[in-house]
Scaffold this active site. Structure first.
Site, PDB file in Angstrom:
ATOM      1  N   SER A  97      -4.929   8.294  -4.153  1.00  0.00           N
ATOM      2  CA  SER A  97      -4.157   7.424  -3.266  1.00  0.00           C
ATOM      3  C   SER A  97      -2.691   7.835  -3.364  1.00  0.00           C
ATOM      4  CB  SER A  97      -4.317   5.953  -3.669  1.00  0.00           C
ATOM      5  OG  SER A  97      -3.607   5.118  -2.783  1.00  0.00           O
ATOM      6  N   GLU A  98      -2.054   8.065  -2.211  1.00  0.00           N
ATOM      7  CA  GLU A  98      -0.715   8.653  -2.249  1.00  0.00           C
ATOM      8  C   GLU A  98       0.363   7.736  -2.820  1.00  0.00           C
ATOM      9  OE1 GLU A  98      -1.310   7.705   2.249  1.00  0.00           O
ATOM     10  OE2 GLU A  98      -2.537   8.260   0.539  1.00  0.00           O
ATOM     11  N   ASN A  99       0.037   6.453  -3.026  1.00  0.00           N
ATOM     12  CA  ASN A  99       1.026   5.592  -3.684  1.00  0.00           C
ATOM     13  C   ASN A  99       1.002   5.753  -5.203  1.00  0.00           C
ATOM     14  OD1 ASN A  99      -1.513   4.295  -3.639  1.00  0.00           O
ATOM     15  ND2 ASN A  99      -0.590   2.308  -3.976  1.00  0.00           N
TER      16      ASN A  99
END
Length: 219
Positions: free
Chosen positions: A48-50
């Protein structure tokens, strides 16, 4: 097919593109269904890019952890061995080419592999998010999308909406078939047997190249 059947067909076919050990990024919406249909013996790591590597399934209602969300703000879980890190490190991971495949949705895609998936002028938008980085950083970009929007083609000769990135789409998977973006245009390689080639072309603005080895869509 109704809406749920369409989404399931797309997610099932997308899952067949995954290989054991892949690091995978999923866009919001339909792409999040893909892990539900992983082939037997295939295990992937979700990113997840967060800032999470090793994302698990959606938690049961009432068991959500407010500190664990995906990039879209939805609650997630972390699998044993997962690691979390800041957004700068996460985007360095993406831009460094460590994501094997990303599955994204689309407002429009065209025959040059250009993608528009983040805004419609005049409508409120939260921003582009990480899609721009994923498009240029992931080793493969696959669109998981419905073939049309209210009957209007989404696979075009040229995108009219603001682009997220140019020339980065590798494959398009819809309820009608599987298409590969090539230097000569979009090639139809698999077709859902519920449709004819003529029906797929009628729902597509771009002129499709029909593969001489066209086969029935797997799902």
């Amino acid at each position: 097919m109704d809406k749920n059947q369409i989404r399931e067909v797309i997610a099932r076919r997308c899952a067949l593109e995954l290989h054991d050990g892949d690091v995978v990024n999923l866009g919001i919406g339909l792409p999040t269904m893909i892990p539900n249909y992983l082939p037997e013996g295939v295990t992937v790591t979700l990113q997840s890019e967060n800032g999470l590597l090793g994302m698990g399934p959606t938690p049961e209602q009432g068991k959500e952890d407010k500190y664990l969300t995906n990039a879209g703000g939805g609650f997630i879980t972390a699998l044993p061995g997962a690691s979390s890190f800041d957004s700068a490190t996460s985007f360095g991971y993406v831009r460094g080419g460590h994501v094997d495949v990303t599955f994204l949705g689309a407002l429009q895609v065209d025959e040059k592999g250009n993608l528009a998936n983040w805004m419609i002028p005049g409508k409120k938008t939260p921003g582009m998010g990480g899609a721009m980085d994923l498009l240029v950083g992931a080793n493969r970009v696959i669109l998981a999308m419905e073939h049309t929007a209210k009957g209007a083609p989404k696979i075009l000769k040229q995108c009219s909406l603001p682009l997220t990135a140019a020339g980065e789409v590798d494959m398009i998977i819809t309820e009608m078939g599987v298409m590969v973006v090539t230097p000569k245009g979009i090639e139809l390689t698999e077709i859902n047997p519920e449709f004819t080639v003529e029906q797929v072309q009628a729902a597509t603005e771009a002129i499709l190249i029909v593969s001489p080895n066209l086969k029935n869509m797997q799902f």
